[in-house]
Design a protein around this motif. Structure first.
Motif, short mmCIF file in Angstrom:
data_model
loop_
_atom_site.label_atom_id
_atom_site.label_comp_id
_atom_site.label_asym_id
_atom_site.label_seq_id
_atom_site.Cartn_x
_atom_site.Cartn_y
_atom_site.Cartn_z
N MET A 170 0.83 -1.20 0.00
CA MET A 170 0.00 0.00 0.00
C MET A 170 0.87 1.26 0.00
O MET A 170 0.61 2.21 -0.74
CB MET A 170 -0.94 -0.01 1.21
CG MET A 170 -2.00 1.08 1.17
SD MET A 170 -3.21 0.92 2.52
CE MET A 170 -4.04 -0.60 2.06
N ALA A 171 1.90 1.25 0.82
CA ALA A 171 2.81 2.40 0.87
C ALA A 171 3.48 2.62 -0.48
O ALA A 171 3.61 3.75 -0.96
CB ALA A 171 3.86 2.19 1.96
N SER A 172 3.90 1.51 -1.11
CA SER A 172 4.57 1.60 -2.40
C SER A 172 3.63 2.09 -3.50
O SER A 172 3.97 2.97 -4.29
CB SER A 172 5.15 0.23 -2.78
OG SER A 172 5.71 0.26 -4.06
N SER A 173 2.44 1.52 -3.55
CA SER A 173 1.50 1.86 -4.63
C SER A 173 0.95 3.28 -4.49
O SER A 173 0.66 3.94 -5.49
CB SER A 173 0.34 0.86 -4.66
OG SER A 173 -0.39 0.88 -3.45
N GLY B 98 -11.97 0.19 -4.65
CA GLY B 98 -11.12 1.01 -5.48
C GLY B 98 -9.65 0.60 -5.49
O GLY B 98 -8.81 1.32 -6.05
N MET B 99 -9.32 -0.55 -4.87
CA MET B 99 -7.95 -1.07 -4.89
C MET B 99 -7.97 -2.47 -5.50
O MET B 99 -8.04 -3.47 -4.79
CB MET B 99 -7.36 -1.11 -3.48
CG MET B 99 -7.12 0.25 -2.87
SD MET B 99 -6.28 0.13 -1.25
CE MET B 99 -6.09 1.88 -0.84
N PRO B 100 -7.95 -2.56 -6.83
CA PRO B 100 -8.11 -3.84 -7.51
C PRO B 100 -6.83 -4.67 -7.65
O PRO B 100 -6.86 -5.73 -8.27
CB PRO B 100 -8.62 -3.42 -8.89
CG PRO B 100 -7.94 -2.11 -9.14
CD PRO B 100 -7.90 -1.43 -7.79
N ASP B 101 -5.72 -4.21 -7.09
CA ASP B 101 -4.44 -4.91 -7.25
C ASP B 101 -4.55 -6.39 -6.85
O ASP B 101 -5.24 -6.74 -5.89
CB ASP B 101 -3.36 -4.27 -6.38
CG ASP B 101 -3.16 -2.80 -6.68
OD1 ASP B 101 -4.02 -2.21 -7.36
OD2 ASP B 101 -2.16 -2.25 -6.22
N ALA B 102 -3.84 -7.22 -7.59
CA ALA B 102 -3.80 -8.66 -7.27
C ALA B 102 -3.27 -8.90 -5.86
O ALA B 102 -3.62 -9.89 -5.22
CB ALA B 102 -2.93 -9.39 -8.28
N ARG C 242 6.11 -10.80 -5.42
CA ARG C 242 6.17 -9.34 -5.48
C ARG C 242 5.94 -8.71 -4.12
O ARG C 242 6.63 -7.75 -3.73
CB ARG C 242 5.11 -8.80 -6.46
CG ARG C 242 5.37 -9.12 -7.91
CD ARG C 242 4.53 -8.23 -8.83
NE ARG C 242 3.10 -8.33 -8.59
CZ ARG C 242 2.30 -9.19 -9.21
NH1 ARG C 242 2.81 -10.08 -10.07
NH2 ARG C 242 1.00 -9.20 -8.96
N LEU C 243 4.99 -9.24 -3.37
CA LEU C 243 4.69 -8.70 -2.05
C LEU C 243 5.91 -8.76 -1.13
O LEU C 243 6.24 -7.78 -0.45
CB LEU C 243 3.53 -9.48 -1.41
CG LEU C 243 2.12 -9.09 -1.84
CD1 LEU C 243 1.11 -10.16 -1.41
CD2 LEU C 243 1.73 -7.73 -1.25
N VAL C 244 6.58 -9.90 -1.13
CA VAL C 244 7.75 -10.05 -0.26
C VAL C 244 8.88 -9.13 -0.74
O VAL C 244 9.56 -8.48 0.08
CB VAL C 244 8.22 -11.51 -0.21
CG1 VAL C 244 9.52 -11.63 0.55
CG2 VAL C 244 7.15 -12.39 0.43
N LYS C 245 9.07 -9.05 -2.04
CA LYS C 245 10.15 -8.22 -2.57
C LYS C 245 9.96 -6.76 -2.21
O LYS C 245 10.90 -6.08 -1.79
CB LYS C 245 10.22 -8.38 -4.10
CG LYS C 245 11.37 -7.62 -4.73
CD LYS C 245 11.45 -7.90 -6.22
CE LYS C 245 12.63 -7.14 -6.85
NZ LYS C 245 12.72 -7.42 -8.32
#
Length: 327
Positions: A173-176, A244-248, A317-320
């Motif tokens: 969330m912080a990154s996006s 409103g947050m459709p990210d996988a 991706r989440l862990v990275k």
């Protein structure tokens, strides 16, 4: 003539193989089936394993015993099953962490989850809730996004430890949103939720079973649920995508599944899956899942493997992004 002899020999070999597979299916299980739970007794995974084992034992005609092998974030018990005889009598009750995210959280594992296990069935998924204090001005994800973008590192989120989904979701969330969120790890949900109620945290991601009493008491509010669908017991709470947050990264959920050593005969794997599916649909399991905030699945080995393959890059991706390491 030579070709005919080869064909006849091949036919005999095929018939012999089919006979052996049929025999294996008929004879399985020939003894007690052990469910290895790589986590301590008394937790949600253990509770599901015991209820599932009770129901499956009725159909298998053999007792199902639970063997708790906690340690190293699920690695100890998972590794033990990877090295067990591949006859279907030793079954791993695995979590997302033990057979998926550990691959990215640890530099070295004593097993390769994609090469050392045959997938039996995804038993249940565990959607998580994004929670805010009841007196928070945040009513939905749009409100939270605006607050986080304006906070300039003043916001904080809680999790039950580095590498957990709440931690990874906060980092994503912080990154996006291109902002900063202070991650506050706890040793469990209880203290985290108490601090959230007290206003020490801006928000937190928590399990339904732990958060619902606070919601029922009017002290916390859920503004989103992970996964692809709403949870029946909280039908008014939208998914992240609906908010409103459709990210996988918000559509994945934790899960509990059954796996066996990779060389286990497919007919045995199928037998375990069929019995597991019957158990998942039993009133006992449905009641247990509802109490724990889980959603029963009971899919086929191929469906489970497909879901696993789809989840793999998302968790990677989440862990990275989080930078989490547990070595």
């Amino acid at each position: 003539m030579g070709n005919f002899r080869f064909g006849k020999r091949g036919l005999l070999l095929c018939l012999g193989l089919l006979f052996n597979l049929s025999l294996a299916a008929q004879e399985f299980p020939s003894k007690v089936v052990t469910f290895t739970v790589p986590y301590p007794a008394g937790g949600g995974t253990d509770i599901v394993a015991r209820t599932l084992g009770e129901q499956m034992a009725k159909q298998l005609g053999q007792p199902v015993v639970i063997d708790n092998k906690p340690g190293a974030g699920g690695i100890l018990g998972t590794s033990a099953v990877a090295k067990a005889p591949a006859d279907g009598h030793t079954v791993l009750v695995g979590l997302t962490q033990s057979v998926l995210t550990n691959r990215f959280l640890y530099a070295k594992l004593p097993y390769d989850p994609r090469k050392d296990f045959a997938f039996v069935s995804l038993i249940a998924t565990a959607p998580l809730l994004l929670m805010v204090p009841a007196n928070s001005p945040v009513q939905n994800l749009a409100d939270l996004s605006r607050m986080l973008k304006a906070s300039k590192a003043a916001a904080s989120c809680g999790s039950w430890g580095a590498g957990s989904y709440p931690h990874l979701a906060c980092a994503h969330m912080a990154s996006s949103l291109k902002t900063e969120i202070t991650h506050v790890p706890y040793k469990g949900e209880a203290v985290m939720l108490q601090d959230l109620v007290g206003g020490q945290l801006t928000f937190a991601v928590a399990s339904l079973v732990s958060a619902k009493p606070y919601m029922d008491g009017g002290r916390l509010r859920a503004i989103a649920v992970s996964g692809d669908q709403r949870v029946s017991v909280l039908a008014s709470v939208p998914t992240f995508a609906e908010g409103g947050m459709p990210d996988a990264e918000y559509r994945v959920t934790g899960w509990i599944a059954l796996l066996v050593p990779i060389a286990t005969p497919r007919v045995v794997v199928n037998r375990l899956q069929q019995v597991a599916q019957q158990a998942v649909n039993s009133p006992e399991l449905k009641k247990r899942f509802e109490a724990l905030g889980m959603v029963g699945v009971g899919n086929t080995p191929d469906q489970f493997r497909q879901r696993y393959a789809e989840d793999w890059p998302v968790w990677e991706r989440l862990v990275k992004v989080s930078g989490a390491k547990l070595d």
